[in-house]
Design an enzyme around this catalytic site. Structure first.
Site, PDB file in Angstrom:
ATOM      1  N   LYS A  57       0.877  -1.174   0.000  1.00 48.94           N
ATOM      2  CA  LYS A  57       0.000   0.000   0.000  1.00 48.94           C
ATOM      3  C   LYS A  57       0.912   1.220   0.000  1.00 48.94           C
ATOM      4  O   LYS A  57       0.856   2.095   0.865  1.00 48.94           O
ATOM      5  CB  LYS A  57      -0.929  -0.057   1.231  1.00 48.94           C
ATOM      6  CG  LYS A  57      -2.018   0.976   1.276  1.00 48.94           C
ATOM      7  CD  LYS A  57      -3.115   0.795   0.236  1.00 48.94           C
ATOM      8  CE  LYS A  57      -4.051   1.982   0.259  1.00 48.94           C
ATOM      9  NZ  LYS A  57      -5.022   1.976  -0.860  1.00 48.94           N
TER      10      LYS A  57
ATOM     11  N   ASP B 276      -7.213 -15.934   2.265  1.00 52.59           N
ATOM     12  CA  ASP B 276      -8.603 -16.386   2.468  1.00 52.59           C
ATOM     13  C   ASP B 276      -9.450 -16.027   1.245  1.00 52.59           C
ATOM     14  O   ASP B 276     -10.263 -16.825   0.784  1.00 52.59           O
ATOM     15  CB  ASP B 276      -9.232 -15.727   3.707  1.00 52.59           C
ATOM     16  CG  ASP B 276      -9.101 -16.586   4.960  1.00 52.59           C
ATOM     17  OD1 ASP B 276      -8.096 -17.311   5.085  1.00 52.59           O
ATOM     18  OD2 ASP B 276     -10.008 -16.524   5.824  1.00 52.59           O
TER      19      ASP B 276
HETATM   20  C1  IPM Z   1      -4.080 -17.817   9.362  1.00 57.29           C
HETATM   21  C2  IPM Z   1      -4.956 -17.485  10.552  1.00 57.29           C
HETATM   22  C3  IPM Z   1      -4.076 -16.959  11.667  1.00 57.29           C
HETATM   23  C4  IPM Z   1      -3.442 -15.683  11.177  1.00 57.29           C
HETATM   24  C5  IPM Z   1      -4.808 -16.742  13.007  1.00 57.29           C
HETATM   25  C6  IPM Z   1      -5.503 -17.986  13.483  1.00 57.29           C
HETATM   26  C7  IPM Z   1      -3.883 -16.209  14.062  1.00 57.29           C
HETATM   27  O1  IPM Z   1      -5.954 -16.607  10.178  1.00 57.29           O
HETATM   28  O2  IPM Z   1      -3.167 -18.649   9.524  1.00 57.29           O
HETATM   29  O3  IPM Z   1      -4.304 -17.265   8.295  1.00 57.29           O
HETATM   30  O4  IPM Z   1      -4.058 -14.608  11.233  1.00 57.29           O
HETATM   31  O5  IPM Z   1      -2.303 -15.760  10.712  1.00 57.29           O
HETATM   32 MG    MG Z   2      -6.017 -16.237   8.074  1.00 52.36          MG
END
Ligand code: IPM
Ligand code: MG
Length: 365
Positions: free
Chosen positions: A189, A249
């Site tokens: 960013k 994600d």
């Molecule tokens: C991931 C998860 C973790 C992160 C959490 C559970 C701490 O979301 O491995 O992506 O944020 O890294």
């Molecule tokens: Mg994560």
């Protein structure tokens, strides 16, 4: 070959899915005449309940003595009101930092068989094959100062990177790009944040060591859109900790289920392997969880910690074959127009195991 694997299954669906991953690894070891030993320790919510801390010292000690650590998942709704440093997630972050791995490899790929699970059109995702390299030990997750000052009604975290922290993870990403399609997209960013300007300048410096790799820079907001519009255009995607958390994600949408995605964290004293998905407390203990992300994570252990490329590839091929044969866990068969065979966590694990076995036996004749 000998390999000591520490299993920290954690919470929710963690124990179920890692159980299947371990079973597949045992099968591969037995067939190849390898000696894998497995031990278990607690982390996350289960450790808070039993040991009074999300990361018992015994877990860190065992992890540092292992050749590889396989983690399930951490977290549960009953811990949601705890402060960040007391939550199950603190156990995972503490383990990451104790092991020291800074390069978190998260492949996101389209499976032809799962195209119907993705809300994206098949022609958009077909052939998509991205390798995210997420910096895992810096940025907002670890930067100091951090505090919620309740009296002042104010809270702050710090996104901080040193040049060395950026350069070392960039180097890993460039090396991986050299083995792939030789394209690297760095996400930041830099139109707003100084820390991103350092990031970008450092990536450009490291890029000079890898003239064979084409580099581009994207802002994270634009990148989140490009990933959905044209995922096939990306090969290696390098980014900082929080951006990587979010974009990986998001990219599960390309695969159709978060339950499919593995990850490996390299560069520290001991490599840490964990599926990208979380603990999914709502479906825990019901045999509904998809073990394929954990099983594919096992394949990464074989590739990156054991140098057993053929065995790793056999597991990956087995997963593909099982999907081709129409077997699905419930998350992959939400609508069931094709008449899939819906399997439980253990049944899916057993299918993959059988297929790995026939793959490896066929390869050895
Ligand atoms: C991931 C998860 C973790 C992160 C959490 C559970 C701490 O979301 O491995 O992506 O944020 O890294
Ligand atoms: Mg994560």
């Amino acid at each position: 070959m000998k390999l000591k694997i520490l299993v920290v299954a954690g919470d929710g669906i963690g124990p179920e899915v890692t159980g299947e991953s371990v079973a597949v690894l045992k099968e591969a070891a037995a067939l190849g005449g390898h000696e894998f030993t497995f031990s278990e320790r607690r982390i996350g919510g289960v450790a808070i309940v039993q040991d009074g801390t999300p990361l018992p010292a015994a877990t860190v000690e065992a992890a540092l003595a292992a050749d590889a650590v396989l983690l399930g998942a951490v977290g549960g709704n009953e811990f949601n009101s705890l402060p960040p440093d007391k939550r199950p997630e603190a156990g995972l972050l503490g383990l990451r930092s104790a092991l020291g791995g800074f390069a978190n490899l998260r492949p996101a790929f389209a499976f032809k068989e799962l195209a119907v699970n993705s809300p994206l059109r098949p022609e958009v995702i077909d052939g998509a094959d991205i390798l995210f390299v997420r910096e895992l030990l810096g940025g907002l997750y670890f930067g100091q100062p951090r505090e919620w000052n309740r009296a002042a009604g104010e809270a702050w975290n710090t996104m901080r990177y040193t040049k060395d922290e950026v350069a070392r993870v960039a180097r890993v990403a460039f090396q991986l790009a050299m083995k792939r399609r030789k394209k690297l997209t760095s996400v930041d960013k830099a139109n707003v944040l100084e820390v991103s300007q350092l990031w970008r300048a450092t990536v450009n410096e490291v890029a000079a060591e890898f003239p064979g790799v084409a580099v581009e820079h994207q802002y994270v907001d634009a990148m989140s859109m490009h990933l959905m519009n044209r995922p096939r255009d990306f090969d290696v995607v390098l980014t900082e900790n929080l951006f990587g958390d979010i974009l990986t994600d998001e990219s599960a949408v390309i695969t159709g289920s978060l339950g499919m995605l593995p990850s490996a964290t390299l560069g520290g004293k001991v490599n840490l392997y964990e599926p990208v998905h979380g603990s999914a407390p709502d479906i825990a203990g019901k045999g509904l969880a998809n073990p394929l992300g954990a099983i594919l994570t096992g394949a990464l252990i074989l590739r990156h910690s054991a140098g057993l490329e053929a065995e790793a590839a056999a597991i990956e091929t087995a997963v593909r074959k099982v999907l081709e044969q129409g077997f699905r866990t419930p998350d992959l068969a939400r609508s069931n127009p094709q008449g899939y065979t819906v399997l439980s966590t253990r049944e899916m694990g057993a299918r993959v195991r059988e297929t790995v076995k026939s793959q490896l036996l066929a390869a050895s004749v």
